[in-house]
Motif scaffolding. Structure first.
Motif, PDB file in Angstrom:
ATOM      1  N   CYS A  21       0.823  -1.210   0.000  1.00 15.91           N
ATOM      2  CA  CYS A  21       0.000   0.000   0.000  1.00 15.91           C
ATOM      3  C   CYS A  21       0.854   1.256   0.000  1.00 15.91           C
ATOM      4  CB  CYS A  21      -0.923  -0.007   1.229  1.00 15.91           C
ATOM      5  SG  CYS A  21      -2.231  -1.248   1.153  1.00 15.91           S
ATOM      6  N   ALA A  22       1.936   1.211   0.788  1.00 16.97           N
ATOM      7  CA  ALA A  22       2.823   2.377   0.859  1.00 16.97           C
ATOM      8  C   ALA A  22       3.470   2.632  -0.479  1.00 16.97           C
ATOM      9  CB  ALA A  22       3.878   2.155   1.936  1.00 16.97           C
ATOM     10  N   THR A  23       3.853   1.549  -1.164  1.00 16.92           N
ATOM     11  CA  THR A  23       4.499   1.695  -2.460  1.00 16.92           C
ATOM     12  C   THR A  23       3.541   2.229  -3.500  1.00 16.92           C
ATOM     13  OG1 THR A  23       5.971  -0.140  -1.946  1.00 16.92           O
ATOM     14  CG2 THR A  23       5.777   0.466  -4.256  1.00 16.92           C
ATOM     15  N   SER A  24       2.306   1.711  -3.475  1.00 21.78           N
ATOM     16  CA  SER A  24       1.338   2.119  -4.485  1.00 21.78           C
ATOM     17  C   SER A  24       0.933   3.569  -4.329  1.00 21.78           C
ATOM     18  CB  SER A  24       0.106   1.213  -4.415  1.00 21.78           C
ATOM     19  OG  SER A  24      -0.549   1.397  -3.165  1.00 21.78           O
ATOM     20  N   GLN A  25       1.171   4.168  -3.150  1.00 22.45           N
ATOM     21  CA  GLN A  25       0.785   5.561  -2.941  1.00 22.45           C
ATOM     22  C   GLN A  25       1.818   6.529  -3.498  1.00 22.45           C
ATOM     23  OE1 GLN A  25       0.029   5.857   1.240  1.00 22.45           O
ATOM     24  NE2 GLN A  25      -1.945   4.800   1.129  1.00 22.45           N
ATOM     25  N   LYS A  26       2.971   6.014  -3.855  1.00 24.61           N
ATOM     26  CA  LYS A  26       3.979   6.901  -4.433  1.00 24.61           C
ATOM     27  C   LYS A  26       3.544   7.316  -5.825  1.00 24.61           C
ATOM     28  CE  LYS A  26       8.084   5.255  -2.002  1.00 24.61           C
ATOM     29  NZ  LYS A  26       9.416   4.617  -2.146  1.00 24.61           N
ATOM     30  N   THR A  27       3.563   8.554  -6.078  1.00 28.91           N
ATOM     31  CA  THR A  27       3.194   9.052  -7.406  1.00 28.91           C
ATOM     32  C   THR A  27       4.326   9.896  -7.981  1.00 28.91           C
ATOM     33  OG1 THR A  27       2.169  10.998  -6.420  1.00 28.91           O
ATOM     34  CG2 THR A  27       0.731   9.098  -6.868  1.00 28.91           C
ATOM     35  N   ILE A  28       4.322   9.983  -9.270  1.00 27.22           N
ATOM     36  CA  ILE A  28       5.300  10.816  -9.971  1.00 27.22           C
ATOM     37  C   ILE A  28       4.531  11.929 -10.657  1.00 27.22           C
ATOM     38  CG2 ILE A  28       7.023  10.870 -11.801  1.00 27.22           C
ATOM     39  CD1 ILE A  28       7.537   7.910 -11.246  1.00 27.22           C
ATOM     40  N   SER A  29       4.874  13.134 -10.349  1.00 23.88           N
ATOM     41  CA  SER A  29       4.158  14.259 -10.949  1.00 23.88           C
ATOM     42  C   SER A  29       4.498  14.359 -12.431  1.00 23.88           C
ATOM     43  CB  SER A  29       4.525  15.565 -10.244  1.00 23.88           C
ATOM     44  OG  SER A  29       5.865  15.905 -10.527  1.00 23.88           O
ATOM     45  N   GLU A  30       3.522  14.800 -13.182  1.00 21.60           N
ATOM     46  CA  GLU A  30       3.755  14.952 -14.623  1.00 21.60           C
ATOM     47  C   GLU A  30       4.805  16.015 -14.911  1.00 21.60           C
ATOM     48  OE1 GLU A  30      -0.195  15.761 -15.852  1.00 21.60           O
ATOM     49  OE2 GLU A  30      -0.691  13.649 -16.082  1.00 21.60           O
ATOM     50  N   GLU A  31       4.870  17.001 -14.001  1.00 22.93           N
ATOM     51  CA  GLU A  31       5.843  18.073 -14.210  1.00 22.93           C
ATOM     52  C   GLU A  31       7.285  17.580 -14.072  1.00 22.93           C
ATOM     53  OE1 GLU A  31       3.168  18.298 -12.378  1.00 22.93           O
ATOM     54  OE2 GLU A  31       1.996  19.771 -13.496  1.00 22.93           O
ATOM     55  N   SER A  32       7.456  16.442 -13.385  1.00 22.85           N
ATOM     56  CA  SER A  32       8.814  15.931 -13.205  1.00 22.85           C
ATOM     57  C   SER A  32       9.289  15.128 -14.407  1.00 22.85           C
ATOM     58  CB  SER A  32       8.885  15.047 -11.950  1.00 22.85           C
ATOM     59  OG  SER A  32       8.156  13.841 -12.149  1.00 22.85           O
ATOM     60  N   LEU A  33       8.367  14.858 -15.315  1.00 21.64           N
ATOM     61  CA  LEU A  33       8.730  14.092 -16.496  1.00 21.64           C
ATOM     62  C   LEU A  33       9.320  15.011 -17.570  1.00 21.64           C
ATOM     63  CD1 LEU A  33       5.532  11.884 -16.728  1.00 21.64           C
ATOM     64  CD2 LEU A  33       7.736  11.252 -15.744  1.00 21.64           C
ATOM     65  N   GLY A  34      10.069  14.447 -18.441  1.00 24.28           N
ATOM     66  CA  GLY A  34      10.608  15.230 -19.544  1.00 24.28           C
ATOM     67  C   GLY A  34      11.768  16.108 -19.123  1.00 24.28           C
ATOM     68  N   LEU A  35      12.366  16.753 -20.073  1.00 26.05           N
ATOM     69  CA  LEU A  35      13.538  17.576 -19.815  1.00 26.05           C
ATOM     70  C   LEU A  35      13.168  18.970 -19.323  1.00 26.05           C
ATOM     71  CD1 LEU A  35      15.617  16.597 -22.980  1.00 26.05           C
ATOM     72  CD2 LEU A  35      15.886  15.729 -20.660  1.00 26.05           C
ATOM     73  N   ARG A  36      11.969  19.444 -19.666  1.00 26.55           N
ATOM     74  CA  ARG A  36      11.607  20.809 -19.330  1.00 26.55           C
ATOM     75  C   ARG A  36      11.117  20.961 -17.901  1.00 26.55           C
ATOM     76  NH1 ARG A  36       7.652  22.574 -24.078  1.00 26.55           N
ATOM     77  NH2 ARG A  36       6.407  21.026 -22.981  1.00 26.55           N
ATOM     78  N   LYS A  37      10.613  19.860 -17.287  1.00 29.22           N
ATOM     79  CA  LYS A  37      10.079  19.886 -15.927  1.00 29.22           C
ATOM     80  C   LYS A  37       8.948  20.892 -15.801  1.00 29.22           C
ATOM     81  CE  LYS A  37      13.421  17.052 -14.951  1.00 29.22           C
ATOM     82  NZ  LYS A  37      13.203  15.607 -15.016  1.00 29.22           N
ATOM     83  N   THR A  38       8.089  20.971 -16.791  1.00 34.34           N
ATOM     84  CA  THR A  38       6.949  21.876 -16.736  1.00 34.34           C
ATOM     85  C   THR A  38       5.691  21.109 -17.106  1.00 34.34           C
ATOM     86  OG1 THR A  38       7.296  22.537 -19.041  1.00 34.34           O
ATOM     87  CG2 THR A  38       8.345  23.880 -17.352  1.00 34.34           C
ATOM     88  N   TYR A  41       0.734  19.782 -20.496  1.00 38.33           N
ATOM     89  CA  TYR A  41      -0.471  20.061 -21.269  1.00 38.33           C
ATOM     90  C   TYR A  41      -0.582  21.507 -21.734  1.00 38.33           C
ATOM     91  CZ  TYR A  41      -1.533  15.540 -19.294  1.00 38.33           C
ATOM     92  OH  TYR A  41      -1.467  14.216 -18.932  1.00 38.33           O
ATOM     93  N   THR A  42       0.368  22.320 -21.362  1.00 43.50           N
ATOM     94  CA  THR A  42       0.327  23.705 -21.807  1.00 43.50           C
ATOM     95  C   THR A  42       1.743  24.258 -21.939  1.00 43.50           C
ATOM     96  OG1 THR A  42      -0.422  25.944 -21.290  1.00 43.50           O
ATOM     97  CG2 THR A  42       0.137  24.526 -19.437  1.00 43.50           C
ATOM     98  N   GLU A  43       1.898  25.235 -22.773  1.00 43.53           N
ATOM     99  CA  GLU A  43       3.204  25.866 -22.964  1.00 43.53           C
ATOM    100  C   GLU A  43       3.307  27.174 -22.181  1.00 43.53           C
ATOM    101  OE1 GLU A  43       5.750  24.660 -24.918  1.00 43.53           O
ATOM    102  OE2 GLU A  43       4.571  22.862 -25.240  1.00 43.53           O
ATOM    103  N   GLN A  44       2.212  27.532 -21.443  1.00 46.27           N
ATOM    104  CA  GLN A  44       2.165  28.840 -20.802  1.00 46.27           C
ATOM    105  C   GLN A  44       3.264  29.036 -19.763  1.00 46.27           C
ATOM    106  OE1 GLN A  44      -1.809  29.356 -19.340  1.00 46.27           O
ATOM    107  NE2 GLN A  44      -2.661  29.766 -21.364  1.00 46.27           N
ATOM    108  N   SER A  45       3.588  27.968 -19.030  1.00 48.49           N
ATOM    109  CA  SER A  45       4.604  28.108 -17.977  1.00 48.49           C
ATOM    110  C   SER A  45       5.991  27.687 -18.462  1.00 48.49           C
ATOM    111  CB  SER A  45       4.210  27.255 -16.762  1.00 48.49           C
ATOM    112  OG  SER A  45       4.134  25.890 -17.130  1.00 48.49           O
ATOM    113  N   THR A  46       6.089  27.415 -19.741  1.00 50.78           N
ATOM    114  CA  THR A  46       7.367  26.959 -20.283  1.00 50.78           C
ATOM    115  C   THR A  46       8.135  28.125 -20.885  1.00 50.78           C
ATOM    116  OG1 THR A  46       6.401  24.811 -20.819  1.00 50.78           O
ATOM    117  CG2 THR A  46       8.470  25.379 -21.913  1.00 50.78           C
ATOM    118  N   VAL A  47       9.286  28.353 -20.353  1.00 49.12           N
ATOM    119  CA  VAL A  47      10.141  29.416 -20.879  1.00 49.12           C
ATOM    120  C   VAL A  47      11.459  28.777 -21.299  1.00 49.12           C
ATOM    121  CG1 VAL A  47      11.291  31.604 -20.415  1.00 49.12           C
ATOM    122  CG2 VAL A  47       9.078  31.098 -19.339  1.00 49.12           C
TER     123      VAL A  47
END
Length: 201
Positions: A21-38, A41-47
């Protein structure tokens, strides 16, 4: 003794369940994926970092080692006024053609760029595909075409900026890749013409 074993089994199962249960609760944010870390779903916060191309005049730029053996070298000088390359205007050839390059302190265009690797392809009267004079059932049957030396720059290699990019001082992305040059001279020159068919059967 039997009771103790049952108790131990229950305790072990409970521990595994709780850990699961403890393991399954770990989540990875979408913002942490990719090289931009933003937000994905939008380019608004991407600089993006500002790309600052070299302003060094041709013939005076510091050349980088190739990224890997026979990699296309990057352009170490300003390309202002040189792009885009068109059928009627290729400024690169004014300095990089063999015979001129050395006097211009430029990297000469290698022999591979004066070679046609494309097979002559046509349909015969029966509608069969003919490549380099042989009827083939599949267009991929020819893995490496016969080399045809050219007196002029191959049309397939004419658009230099298709492979060669200007160097810039933008933000770098961490890269652990370590090139393995088989020969010391490969860091700054190409011998692809000798190795073109390596690994091809």
């Amino acid at each position: 003794m039997k009771l103790t074993s049952i108790t131990l089994g229950i305790a072990t199962a409970a521990a595994i369940f709780i850990a699961g249960c403890a393991t399954s609760q770990k989540t990875i944010s979408e913002e942490s994926l990719g090289l931009r870390k933003t937000d994905l779903y939008t380019e608004q916060s991407t600089v993006a970092s500002k790309t600052m191309y070299k302003q060094t005049p041709p013939g005076t730029g510091e050349k980088f080692e190739r990224s890997y053996e026979n990699a296309p070298p990057m352009i170490p000088h300003s390309v202002e006024g040189m792009l885009p390359i068109t059928i009627n205007n290729n400024m690169c050839t004014t300095c990089h053609l063999p015979g001129i390059a050395e006097s211009m302190n430029a990297t000469p265009i290698p022999k591979t760029h004066f070679t046609n690797y494309r097979p002559d392809t046509k349909l015969d009267k029966k509608g069969e595909i003919v490549k380099d004079g042989k009827v083939v059932e599949n267009t991929t049957d020819v893995t490496l075409a016969k080399e045809k030396k050219l007196d002029t720059l191959s049309g397939a290699r004419f658009n230099c900026s298709q492979c060669h990019a200007p160097q810039s001082n933008g933000q770098l992305v961490k890269n652990n890749f370590k090139p393995d040059f088989r020969e010391a001279g490969s860091k700054n020159s190409s011998d692809l013409i000798k190795k073109m068919d390596e690994g091809v059967k």
